[in-house]
Motif scaffolding. Sequence first.
Motif, short mmCIF file in Angstrom:
data_model
loop_
_atom_site.label_atom_id
_atom_site.label_comp_id
_atom_site.label_asym_id
_atom_site.label_seq_id
_atom_site.Cartn_x
_atom_site.Cartn_y
_atom_site.Cartn_z
N ALA A 62 0.82 -1.22 0.00
CA ALA A 62 0.00 0.00 0.00
C ALA A 62 0.85 1.26 0.00
O ALA A 62 0.32 2.35 -0.25
CB ALA A 62 -0.94 0.00 1.20
N ASP A 63 2.15 1.14 0.25
CA ASP A 63 3.05 2.29 0.15
C ASP A 63 3.51 2.52 -1.28
O ASP A 63 4.06 3.58 -1.59
CB ASP A 63 4.29 2.08 1.04
N GLU A 99 -5.57 -6.28 5.68
CA GLU A 99 -4.99 -4.98 6.03
C GLU A 99 -4.43 -4.29 4.79
O GLU A 99 -4.63 -3.10 4.58
CB GLU A 99 -3.89 -5.19 7.08
N LYS A 116 -7.43 -3.06 2.43
CA LYS A 116 -8.11 -1.85 2.90
C LYS A 116 -7.24 -0.61 2.73
O LYS A 116 -7.73 0.46 2.37
CB LYS A 116 -8.50 -2.00 4.37
N LYS A 117 -5.94 -0.73 2.99
CA LYS A 117 -5.04 0.41 2.88
C LYS A 117 -4.83 0.83 1.43
O LYS A 117 -4.51 1.98 1.15
CB LYS A 117 -3.68 0.08 3.51
N THR A 118 -5.00 -0.11 0.50
CA THR A 118 -4.70 0.13 -0.91
C THR A 118 -5.89 0.73 -1.66
O THR A 118 -5.73 1.61 -2.52
CB THR A 118 -4.28 -1.18 -1.60
N HIS A 130 -10.28 2.26 2.36
CA HIS A 130 -9.92 3.17 3.46
C HIS A 130 -10.52 4.56 3.27
O HIS A 130 -10.45 5.40 4.18
CB HIS A 130 -8.39 3.29 3.58
#
Length: 808
Positions: A302-303, A338, A341-343, A417
């Motif tokens: 996701a970063d 996790e 959702k962050k992506t 997110h």
Amino acid sequence: MQPISVEQFKDDYIKKFEQLYAYNYKEGTQREKFSALGFLVKNYYMGDWKDTVDEYRDEKKKQMFYFSMEYLPGRMLRSNLLNLGLTEVVEEGLQELGLNLDNITLGEVDPALGNGGLGRLASCFMDSIASKGLPGHGNGIRYQYGLFKQKFIDGHQIELPENWLRNGNVWEVRKENKAVVIRFGGEVYMVPDDHGELHPHYHHTQNILAVPYDTAQVGYQNDTVNNLRLWAAEIPYGDEYLFRTEEDRDGVKQITEVLYPDDSSYEGRLLRLKQEYFLSSAGIQSIVRYYQTLNEDWSLFADKVAIHVNDTHPALAVPELMRLLLDDVRLTWDQAWEITKKTISYTNHTILQEAMEKWPIDMVKDLLPRIYQIIEEINRRYVEKKLPLYGEDLTYRTAIIGNGQIRMANLAIIGSHSVNGVARLHTTILINETLNDFYLIYPGKFNNKTNGITQRRWMQISNRGLTEMLDDVIGTSWKKEPDELVMLKAYKDDEKVLQRLEDVKIENKKRFASYVKDEMGIVIDPNAIFDVQIKRLHAYKRQLLNVLHILDRYLQIKDNPEIDMPKRVFIFGAKAAPSYHYAKQIIKLINAVAKMVNNDEEINDLIKVVFIENYGVSLAELIIPAADVSEQISLAGKEASGTSNMKLMANGALTMATMDGATVEIFESVGEGNIYIFGLGNDEVQEYYANGTYNSHDLYDNNPRLKRVLNLLIDGTIPDIQQEGADIFDSLVKFNDEYFLLKDFDSYIRAQYKLDEDFKDRTLWNQMALMNIAHAGRFSADYTIMRYAKEIWKIFPRGDMGRTFLPQ
């Protein structure tokens, strides 16, 4: 890109044409001349395209991937020339070769990849993302026929195939080496390995090959070239024996044949679901494969990657990303969830609950068995976690699975997110009403990103006269910082500037009038008010209210042929979904009213009605610069945002509107004296819904003027609409007028007659038009995109470019 001289361009063009066709360019057809120019322009930006891709990969920049079922880019030649800074060089070079750029552009087909505002917004965003130097790309479907080609036969809409790819597409690059396999149907069994871990085993699936076609998204004079990847469905290599029958082969073609197959049958709905998974799976597989080349830990996914779901059509991106992370990467459920959702982030584009996509459980289970298993587990865990916190009612109302259906908006919200609306009012309604249950659970996810448009296409390309005027009056800085259009306000009382603005408008109206005469045989006066409503045909958008005004005006003139009233041309552009019977009846009514009004000599040309066939981006580029009035008349609280309102105001049209969608923000920008507001507000509409006191029959009985207009639908005055007229009359009078047209009628009429009076005062009108243009910069997609980039996607421009001031 290195600068190109006129002489070099001429040599390059002649060489390219002869390479393609092996004869002199002077002998070429319009399409051949365009193709040669298109391939040449593509050659000019290929180096920048490769450099951009290499930079993103080598520097491991975080990239955003925008998933949308629709894109409406319009003709790309002019846009690419503008963004490469080559327009003047190419125009001059072609002129010296005895050619004309305007004529050559007509050889390009308008890509039929979208329906309306959703697709045009996606294309505006692609342009802005590249123009701000942001690492972001599009994912969509390469429809062979797109939506449909609209024809009017005896006033009825007829849908024909729009084979826009019949002569190929010069801008696309087929990437066979990037193809992926999509699985449909069959069975999936979870089988334990030697360590007891379960892994899916597929049996009897139908495997389809998704082949990407990449189209460069050229940034505005900044050497950035991003990518729009469109996927086509094909039979996998070597598997031809599995598709023996014509029916089998047609089934593969159908997946990427048309946009929005008719969903009035089970088969049509199944095909839509296939399309949505095809897009989601192909795009997500491509992204995961790219990430694997970075050799980064999966915890950093996701970063390095942002995935944006544009409306619910690609919401299957949520379980598809989970599938790949679980089954291929072998992460644990908690790790995969996790990351997912962050992506993923999600834009909601509707206020109407009934428009939220839902799929029958059995359909999803049969077509996508592994995806259904994952959705079921997401739902089970969601319910298990939320029940003790929020109780049964709220938990089950927000669950993904309920009443035998899978709710796609719920899936998109739970699996992301960020959830954003597309105008401040829209977001407020989502939070307080439509998605209030989710807001109670996830208040931090919700945010607003008011839509925007790209002034590059909607001013610089489509309205060159206005662009030249602005350059002369306020300079050229507005082209990179659209908010600097506000400097035009200083010239509100400058008679020369106002006159020049009017002259530009008249020239644009003459150009449109010429098109209408040539294509439709209708003569319209460029000095008349050009009153424009261009948008998808839907009852809530209330094209029908516009028709009631036309009929009222018709009666006023018939009663008093000497009436002091400025001429007005009512211009419509709209397609109705093939299965939307009521919308198609309204199209028939508009065409019948046009036939009646345009041929009634007693009207003395005070009214003309023009319904443009097969409305699309290229026709919008002709209509919008010519518009005096922008009709934004949806029932308050129904339109999410609208973007035609922004395009029209940027070209100096005055808005006639309810306080709905982004029009609320336009009103705040231009001020009360530069816009026409009428009708119920959202709070009043909601009050009617709450107390149930709306009674359209009473309005019909107690308003003689309105009653007389409505009776025209059923008394034989309007020719050839016996069935349509009766059905529409019943919808308004007997079935309680779902979108409150009758309540807003008087207010609408008053606003229209006020507009008539203002138009007679040319100085006042031109001042109002100028103020609309001056405040249009706020609604640039460049600013919208920078907000997405900063607040949702967390992506950054190349170097220092794109650090755009965001207007308050």
